[in-house]
Scaffold this motif. Structure first.
Motif, short mmCIF file in Angstrom:
data_model
loop_
_atom_site.label_atom_id
_atom_site.label_comp_id
_atom_site.label_asym_id
_atom_site.label_seq_id
_atom_site.Cartn_x
_atom_site.Cartn_y
_atom_site.Cartn_z
N ASP A 125 0.84 -1.21 0.00
CA ASP A 125 0.00 0.00 0.00
C ASP A 125 0.87 1.25 0.00
O ASP A 125 0.59 2.21 -0.72
CB ASP A 125 -0.93 -0.01 1.21
CG ASP A 125 -1.78 1.25 1.30
OD1 ASP A 125 -2.62 1.46 0.39
OD2 ASP A 125 -1.61 2.03 2.25
N ALA A 126 1.93 1.24 0.80
CA ALA A 126 2.82 2.39 0.84
C ALA A 126 3.48 2.62 -0.52
O ALA A 126 3.57 3.77 -0.99
CB ALA A 126 3.89 2.19 1.92
N LEU A 127 3.91 1.54 -1.15
CA LEU A 127 4.54 1.68 -2.46
C LEU A 127 3.55 2.17 -3.50
O LEU A 127 3.90 2.96 -4.39
CB LEU A 127 5.15 0.35 -2.88
CG LEU A 127 6.30 -0.17 -1.99
CD1 LEU A 127 6.73 -1.55 -2.46
CD2 LEU A 127 7.47 0.79 -1.98
N GLY A 163 9.33 7.23 6.71
CA GLY A 163 10.53 6.60 7.23
C GLY A 163 10.78 5.25 6.59
O GLY A 163 10.59 5.06 5.39
N PRO A 164 11.17 4.25 7.38
CA PRO A 164 11.63 2.98 6.84
C PRO A 164 10.57 1.88 6.87
O PRO A 164 9.52 1.99 7.51
CB PRO A 164 12.76 2.61 7.80
CG PRO A 164 12.24 3.10 9.13
CD PRO A 164 11.48 4.37 8.83
N LEU A 165 10.89 0.80 6.19
CA LEU A 165 10.21 -0.48 6.39
C LEU A 165 10.68 -1.05 7.71
O LEU A 165 11.88 -1.07 8.01
CB LEU A 165 10.57 -1.45 5.26
CG LEU A 165 10.23 -2.93 5.49
CD1 LEU A 165 8.72 -3.15 5.43
CD2 LEU A 165 10.96 -3.82 4.48
N LYS A 166 9.74 -1.53 8.53
CA LYS A 166 10.09 -2.17 9.80
C LYS A 166 9.77 -3.67 9.71
O LYS A 166 8.66 -4.05 9.34
CB LYS A 166 9.27 -1.54 10.93
CG LYS A 166 9.30 -2.31 12.27
CD LYS A 166 10.65 -2.24 12.95
CE LYS A 166 10.66 -3.00 14.28
NZ LYS A 166 9.76 -2.42 15.28
N VAL A 167 10.74 -4.50 10.05
CA VAL A 167 10.55 -5.95 10.09
C VAL A 167 11.14 -6.48 11.40
O VAL A 167 12.24 -6.08 11.80
CB VAL A 167 11.22 -6.67 8.91
CG1 VAL A 167 10.89 -8.16 8.93
CG2 VAL A 167 10.81 -6.05 7.58
N MET A 222 12.96 -6.55 2.01
CA MET A 222 13.91 -5.43 1.96
C MET A 222 14.22 -5.03 0.52
O MET A 222 14.36 -3.85 0.21
CB MET A 222 15.18 -5.80 2.73
CG MET A 222 14.99 -5.87 4.23
SD MET A 222 16.46 -6.47 5.12
CE MET A 222 17.68 -5.20 4.73
N ARG A 223 14.32 -6.01 -0.37
CA ARG A 223 14.57 -5.69 -1.77
C ARG A 223 13.41 -4.89 -2.35
O ARG A 223 13.61 -3.90 -3.06
CB ARG A 223 14.78 -6.96 -2.58
CG ARG A 223 15.03 -6.68 -4.08
CD ARG A 223 15.18 -7.93 -4.89
NE ARG A 223 16.39 -8.67 -4.53
CZ ARG A 223 16.41 -9.79 -3.85
NH1 ARG A 223 15.25 -10.33 -3.42
NH2 ARG A 223 17.54 -10.39 -3.57
N THR A 224 12.19 -5.31 -2.02
CA THR A 224 11.02 -4.59 -2.51
C THR A 224 11.02 -3.16 -1.98
O THR A 224 10.72 -2.20 -2.72
CB THR A 224 9.74 -5.32 -2.06
OG1 THR A 224 9.73 -6.63 -2.62
CG2 THR A 224 8.49 -4.57 -2.52
N ALA A 225 11.35 -2.98 -0.70
CA ALA A 225 11.40 -1.64 -0.12
C ALA A 225 12.48 -0.81 -0.78
O ALA A 225 12.26 0.35 -1.16
CB ALA A 225 11.63 -1.74 1.38
N GLY A 257 11.62 0.43 -4.09
CA GLY A 257 10.56 1.43 -4.04
C GLY A 257 10.97 2.72 -3.35
O GLY A 257 10.14 3.60 -3.13
N GLY A 258 12.25 2.83 -2.99
CA GLY A 258 12.74 4.07 -2.40
C GLY A 258 12.62 4.16 -0.90
O GLY A 258 12.70 5.26 -0.33
#
Length: 511
Positions: A249-251, A270-274, A316-319, A322-323
């Motif tokens: 959704d963010a992307l 900000g960032p992707l959180k995992v 992480m690759r997807t994030a 997507g910037g």
């Protein structure tokens, strides 16, 4: 993120007169215009025209403080929950539950389902007894009771709550990790928090000199925080994260890390959180060595790999593509190794959140890979005894702030609120003293200097300089003064704050 002045900053020409600066001799007049520090001049040597003047009376002016890891909704809610933080046994918790349910405001079962009693803050790692469903049922009956651990990684539920939240305890009597997080999210989403609640929590942070937070709540932060700002929760800058279930959704919205999300520039992406592993107290942090007393052949003897590393790499690759940057939760040393490997394989920047236990060979990799170690020093004070038990023989590389710093890693301090208080002075004191409550310092060789701790709390800025965004704090003492450490850091923990400004606008003032 890149800080930008608030579009509604104070009128041009705010003069902060007679300010002291940390670690420097003399007094200064600081001119703020359009949300930016325009000049830092020796006090009294010139009198710039100013629409507003505040006399600081020799108080210390410093860059505003950030809490680089919070769960803001849970921090706000925690202020309304049954406090279990001081308990040292299951029996103590059960007594508090019994008393709370006996209070008139607890309510009965009646024709409609009762409101769950929610408690927060138990830490069972060193309890002499064990939590259990039957024991909790015995004191609560059919009133739903949800008790959340201090590290947020497990819950103690009675039968009524388990049925209500569709979360079943394991053999330990607790609901843990992957089985727990969806239930906690449903509980949080079902908790009614008003704009006034959020504003009160933000104002409390501003009273401690906080100008910004990194939000790791698992919700639609991209929508929620701009709405809150519009409704008057505008005391803080907020850098919001996105969790895996909301990544697409963010992307689709096209937002990238650093993008402003509101008209005033207070909220940024900000960032992707995992979350890759569990926690120490819950004995689910993913380690290279098994936990004491665990059968080495048990699949969770070394903790939990919460997200398979192949899946982490894909996320992480997807994030990255997507910037978005990444902020990856890793507490155990095996989790940290895997996370560092993944950042390296992707050539990606970001932060490792917590980084509590590290192999010596992994410590230099933070600097080599350009990664931030986002750490919570107060966790070391909360966890020192449980670490001595469950990480025996390894605690010289636990919460290894000095070793990380000496290796060249960038440190950022936070609280993980509500796990620790949303108060940067608490984190600062823990980082500098490794002590609390009069106890001897724990692994004092891992203490960092007051200057380093301040820089890690202000995104690298220790002094106020011309050209800075006017995110500022006014305090009563020099945070670099060694005299503040003579009482074990208690004075630093309770640093009096006289004012806070975001983009040149007062968010708290007691001058």
């Amino acid at each position: 993120m890149t800080d930008t002045p608030d579009a509604r900053s104070a009128a041009p020409g705010l003069l902060l007169r007679d300010a002291a600066l940390p670690g420097r001799e003399g007094r200064y007049d600081v001119l703020v215009e359009d949300g930016t520090v325009r000049a830092v001049l020796p006090a009294g040597e010139s009198s710039p025209a100013a629409a507003e003047v505040r006399d600081l009376g020799g108080r210390f002016l410093l860059p505003g403080l950030w809490d680089n890891h919070v769960h803001f909704s849970q921090w706000t809610t925690q202020r309304q929950r049954l406090d279990l933080g001081g308990t040292t046994s299951a029996a103590e918790v059960l007594q508090l539950v019994r008393e709370a349910l006996a209070a008139p405001e607890a309510g009965g079962s009646g024709p409609s389902a009762p409101t769950p009693l929610v408690g927060y803050g138990f830490r069972d790692g060193l309890w002499p007894d064990e939590p259990g469903v039957a024991e909790l049922d015995a004191v609560s009956g059919d009133h739903p009771v949800v008790l959340i651990s201090g590290d947020l990684h497990c819950g103690w539920l009675n039968t009524a709550a388990s049925q209500l939240m569709q979360a079943q305890p394991d053999d330990s009597g607790l609901v843990r990790e992957d089985a727990w997080f969806p239930a906690m999210e449903r509980l949080q989403n079902g908790t009614a928090l008003s704009t006034a609640d959020y504003r009160a929590a933000a104002e409390a942070a501003a009273r401690r000199g906080v100008v910004g937070v990194v939000e790791f709540e698992n919700t639609d932060n991209i929508t929620a925080w701009p709405q809150r700002v519009d409704e008057g929760v505008d005391q803080l800058r907020v850098e919001v994260s996105v969790w895996p279930d909301k990544l697409q959704d963010a992307l689709a919205r096209g937002v990238k890390s650093g993008d402003p999300l509101d008209e005033r520039g207070l909220v940024t992406m900000g960032p992707l959180k995992v979350i890759v592993d569990g926690s120490l107290n819950t004995r689910t942090a993913w380690c290279w060595d098994p936990y004491p007393g665990m059968d080495p052949s048990h699949r969770h003897a070394c903790g939990v790999e919460a997200v398979p590393i192949a899946e982490l790499e894909s996320l992480m690759r997807t994030a990255r593509d997507g910037g978005l940057t990444a902020a990856i939760h890793a507490i155990g040393d095996r989790a940290n190794t895997a996370v560092l490997d993944t950042f390296e394989s992707l050539g990606m920047t970001g932060a490792v959140e917590h980084a509590q236990l590290l192999r010596e060979s992994d410590i230099p990799r933070f600097a080599q890979l350009g990664l931030t170690a986002s750490v919570q020093p107060e966790h070391a004070m909360d966890d020192r005894d449980v670490a001595d038990r469950f990480w025996e023989g390894r605690t010289d590389r636990a919460f290894a702030l000095k070793t990380l710093e000496e290796s060249g890693a960038v440190l950022r301090l936070g609280s993980d609120a509500p796990v620790a208080p949303l108060d940067p002075w608490v984190s600062l004191a823990a980082a500098v003293t490794r002590s609390r409550d009069g106890r001897e310092p724990w692994h004092p060789e891992q203490r960092i200097s007051s200057r380093s701790a301040l820089a890690a709390s202000t995104r690298g800025r220790v002094e106020v300089s011309a050209g800075d965004v006017a995110d500022l704090a006014v305090v009563d003492a020099d945070p670099l003064d060694p005299a503040l450490l003579t009482d074990g850091g208690a004075q630093l923990r309770t640093m009096p704050v006289a004012a806070t400004l975001v983009g040149g606008r007062f968010t708290f003032e007691a001058l």
